[in-house]
Write a protein that holds these residues in place. Structure first.
Motif, mmCIF file in Angstrom:
data_model
loop_
_atom_site.group_PDB
_atom_site.id
_atom_site.type_symbol
_atom_site.label_atom_id
_atom_site.label_comp_id
_atom_site.label_asym_id
_atom_site.label_seq_id
_atom_site.Cartn_x
_atom_site.Cartn_y
_atom_site.Cartn_z
ATOM 1 N N LEU A 156 0.892 -1.270 0.089
ATOM 2 C CA LEU A 156 0.087 -0.100 0.009
ATOM 3 C C LEU A 156 0.936 1.377 -0.029
ATOM 4 N N ARG A 157 1.911 1.489 0.818
ATOM 5 C CA ARG A 157 2.769 2.513 0.895
ATOM 6 C C ARG A 157 3.408 2.727 -0.393
ATOM 7 N N LEU A 158 3.997 1.510 -1.016
ATOM 8 C CA LEU A 158 4.660 1.829 -2.434
ATOM 9 C C LEU A 158 3.571 2.207 -3.475
ATOM 10 N N SER A 159 2.388 1.546 -3.665
ATOM 11 C CA SER A 159 1.480 2.211 -4.397
ATOM 12 C C SER A 159 1.115 3.629 -4.319
ATOM 13 N N ARG A 160 0.656 4.048 -2.972
ATOM 14 C CA ARG A 160 0.675 5.434 -2.950
ATOM 15 C C ARG A 160 1.949 6.457 -3.232
ATOM 16 N N LEU A 161 2.913 5.751 -3.108
ATOM 17 C CA LEU A 161 4.083 6.584 -3.322
ATOM 18 C C LEU A 161 4.353 6.731 -4.935
ATOM 19 N N LEU A 162 4.298 5.393 -5.718
ATOM 20 C CA LEU A 162 4.142 5.543 -7.049
ATOM 21 C C LEU A 162 3.152 6.533 -7.668
ATOM 22 N N LEU A 163 1.931 6.686 -7.057
ATOM 23 C CA LEU A 163 0.806 7.228 -7.776
ATOM 24 C C LEU A 163 0.996 8.680 -7.210
ATOM 25 N N PHE A 164 1.563 8.898 -6.162
ATOM 26 C CA PHE A 164 2.076 10.484 -5.826
ATOM 27 C C PHE A 164 3.166 10.974 -6.698
ATOM 28 N N GLN A 165 4.048 10.170 -6.926
ATOM 29 C CA GLN A 165 5.148 10.389 -7.829
ATOM 30 C C GLN A 165 4.699 10.748 -9.225
ATOM 31 N N PHE A 166 3.606 9.877 -9.835
ATOM 32 C CA PHE A 166 2.992 9.856 -11.148
ATOM 33 C C PHE A 166 2.563 11.558 -11.103
ATOM 34 N N GLY A 167 1.544 11.643 -9.926
ATOM 35 C CA GLY A 167 0.828 13.018 -10.132
ATOM 36 C C GLY A 167 1.619 14.203 -10.233
ATOM 37 N N MET A 168 3.072 14.169 -9.339
ATOM 38 C CA MET A 168 3.892 15.262 -9.294
ATOM 39 C C MET A 168 4.444 15.347 -10.653
ATOM 40 N N ASN A 169 4.958 14.412 -11.219
ATOM 41 C CA ASN A 169 5.487 14.521 -12.870
ATOM 42 C C ASN A 169 4.703 14.937 -13.614
ATOM 43 N N ALA A 170 3.296 14.486 -13.479
ATOM 44 C CA ALA A 170 1.966 14.967 -14.573
ATOM 45 C C ALA A 170 1.980 16.518 -14.214
ATOM 46 N N ILE A 211 13.752 26.338 -14.216
ATOM 47 C CA ILE A 211 14.628 26.523 -12.920
ATOM 48 C C ILE A 211 13.531 26.832 -11.978
ATOM 49 N N ALA A 212 12.421 27.665 -12.198
ATOM 50 C CA ALA A 212 11.475 28.149 -11.083
ATOM 51 C C ALA A 212 10.502 26.841 -10.728
ATOM 52 N N VAL A 213 10.223 26.203 -11.835
ATOM 53 C CA VAL A 213 9.106 25.043 -11.602
ATOM 54 C C VAL A 213 9.843 24.252 -10.797
ATOM 55 N N GLU A 214 10.909 23.758 -11.468
ATOM 56 C CA GLU A 214 11.755 22.495 -10.773
ATOM 57 C C GLU A 214 12.131 22.937 -9.343
ATOM 58 N N THR A 215 12.615 23.927 -9.025
ATOM 59 C CA THR A 215 13.060 24.706 -7.658
ATOM 60 C C THR A 215 11.495 24.708 -6.877
ATOM 61 N N ALA A 216 10.675 25.069 -7.309
ATOM 62 C CA ALA A 216 9.309 25.040 -6.352
ATOM 63 C C ALA A 216 8.736 23.830 -6.028
ATOM 64 N N MET A 217 8.908 23.049 -7.010
ATOM 65 C CA MET A 217 8.282 21.350 -6.739
ATOM 66 C C MET A 217 9.210 20.635 -5.967
ATOM 67 N N SER A 218 10.736 20.719 -6.207
ATOM 68 C CA SER A 218 11.634 19.901 -5.432
ATOM 69 C C SER A 218 11.830 20.305 -3.952
ATOM 70 N N ASN A 219 11.707 21.663 -3.740
ATOM 71 C CA ASN A 219 11.994 22.366 -2.483
ATOM 72 C C ASN A 219 10.979 22.735 -1.469
ATOM 73 N N ILE A 220 9.453 22.815 -2.181
ATOM 74 C CA ILE A 220 8.677 23.438 -1.476
ATOM 75 C C ILE A 220 7.332 22.298 -1.558
ATOM 76 N N VAL A 221 6.715 21.893 -2.715
ATOM 77 C CA VAL A 221 5.661 21.229 -3.049
ATOM 78 C C VAL A 221 5.708 20.002 -2.759
ATOM 79 N N GLU A 222 6.996 19.340 -3.179
ATOM 80 C CA GLU A 222 7.187 17.796 -2.856
ATOM 81 C C GLU A 222 7.350 17.413 -1.516
ATOM 82 N N PRO A 223 8.070 18.143 -0.797
ATOM 83 C CA PRO A 223 8.300 18.058 0.573
ATOM 84 C C PRO A 223 6.974 17.969 1.508
ATOM 85 N N ILE A 224 6.124 19.027 1.328
ATOM 86 C CA ILE A 224 5.111 19.059 2.052
ATOM 87 C C ILE A 224 3.922 18.022 1.764
ATOM 88 N N LEU A 225 3.802 17.670 0.507
ATOM 89 C CA LEU A 225 2.944 16.805 -0.032
ATOM 90 C C LEU A 225 3.401 15.274 0.406
#
Length: 340
Positions: free
Chosen positions: A229-243, A308-322
């Motif tokens: 379950l944890r792996l499934s949610r992690l993969l689904l979350f990563q897919f959502g972030m990349n999408a 640079i802006a999108v990658e910095t925001a997603m890697s350092n702000i959005v992804e850690p929180i989510l």
């Protein structure tokens, strides 16, 4: 003699171990290479089943029958994948039609850069001369007619006429469909594997537990289900972030004016799965195209700032929180999911 033999065997043991490991690695590599037509779709099917498992579990919580939930998830995923494939093909076709027109822009940029130096020197000058030489060679290969083609002693190019071999509608349809047969076949095999894994999820889990052997079946089953379950949610979350990354960058490139923006958005989302270098490759391709399209430098600068802006925001702000919320939600919902 026995002491000497044991000493010799003790000295040869590291060599024999290294030889055995080498043979094992080569054997596994050969098996994977020869069976790549089956192993690659099987691995993709496993990943797809892990991504779709939370969706199926969520539909089952809503009292949807399991077979119907799996059918709905698979149908949605298939439609999305086919739509992405068609979008990629259309974007690539449009880009291929426009590429010949970008040569003049590249030559104009090289000429504008060369205006600052009457006699180029050093590594920069040699690189500029090499690029200009490559451009002239491309023009010669393309069969461009020289301006003094009518002058005596200059050979005129022979006209070439392309004659169609015929075949009618069937030949045209075969020419269009044949490049799609490979990806569609692989997609079909992946979907079949994913359906089988989703239908037989508990049975496969129980078989794995019996194969591994354990004294506490209940705890082992709960641990495997929780890990899945944890792996499934992690993969689904990563897919959502990349999408989301692909959608944002594609929309930004569309506003900037880079050709085929959705193609670069899709490739950027896919390449983001590759650690470290994937983001650079995904940003480098549209930047190269922006260099070829825009006579100035604004487009390439805006493209670089966008990534640079999108990658910095997603890697350092959005992804850690989510990621933190996703893991917390997974821990709270694990027991409820195991009872489905």
């Amino acid at each position: 003699m026995d002491i000497i033999s044991s000493q010799q065997m003790r000295k040869l043991l590291p060599l024999l171990t290294a030889l055995a490991v080498t043979v094992l690695v080569l054997s596994i590599s050969a098996i994977l290479y020869l069976g790549r037509e089956i192993f690659v779709p099987f691995a993709l099917g496993i990943l797809l089943s892990f991504v779709l498992a939370p969706i199926v579990i969520g539909l089952q919580r809503l009292n949807v029958p399991r077979s119907l939930a799996i059918s709905a998830a698979i149908l949605t995923a298939t439609c999305a994948i086919v739509a992405l494939i068609l979008l990629i093909f259309s974007q690539v076709a449009n880009l291929a039609e426009d590429l010949p027109g970008y040569r003049a822009t590249i030559q104009q940029k090289l000429d504008s850069v060369a205006e600052g130096e009457a006699r180029p020197s050093g590594p920069y000058g040699r690189a500029l001369e090499a690029l200009q030489g490559i451009a002239s060679d491309i023009e010669k290969i393309g069969g461009s007619v020289p301006e003094d083609a009518d002058a005596p002693g200059v050979a005129r190019p022979m006209p070439v006429t392309i004659v169609s071999s015929g075949g009618g509608t069937l030949a045209t349809a075969a020419a269009v469909i044949s490049p799609l047969l490979g990806p569609l076949t692989t997609l079909g095999i992946v979907i079949v594997f994913a359906i089988f894994i989703l239908l037989q999820r508990e049975d496969l889990r129980n078989r794995f537990i019996r194969l591994a052997g354990t004294d506490d079946l209940q705890q082992t089953t709960a641990a495997i289900d929780d890990a899945a379950l944890r792996l499934s949610r992690l993969l689904l979350f990563q897919f959502g972030m990349n999408a989301a990354f692909g959608l944002i960058t594609g929309a930004g490139l569309y506003v900037i004016g880079v050709p085929s923006p959705f193609l670069w958005g899709i490739l950027g989302g896919i390449l983001r799965y590759i650690p470290y270098v994937g983001g650079f490759i995904g940003a480098g391709l549209p930047m190269m195209l922006a260099f070829a399209v825009d006579p100035g430098w604004n487009m390439i600068l805006w493209t670089a700032l966008l990534y640079i802006a999108v990658e910095t925001a997603m890697s350092n702000i959005v992804e850690p929180i989510l990621y933190g919320h996703c893991l917390l939600y997974t821990s709270d919902a694990a027991d409820d999911s195991l009872r489905v």
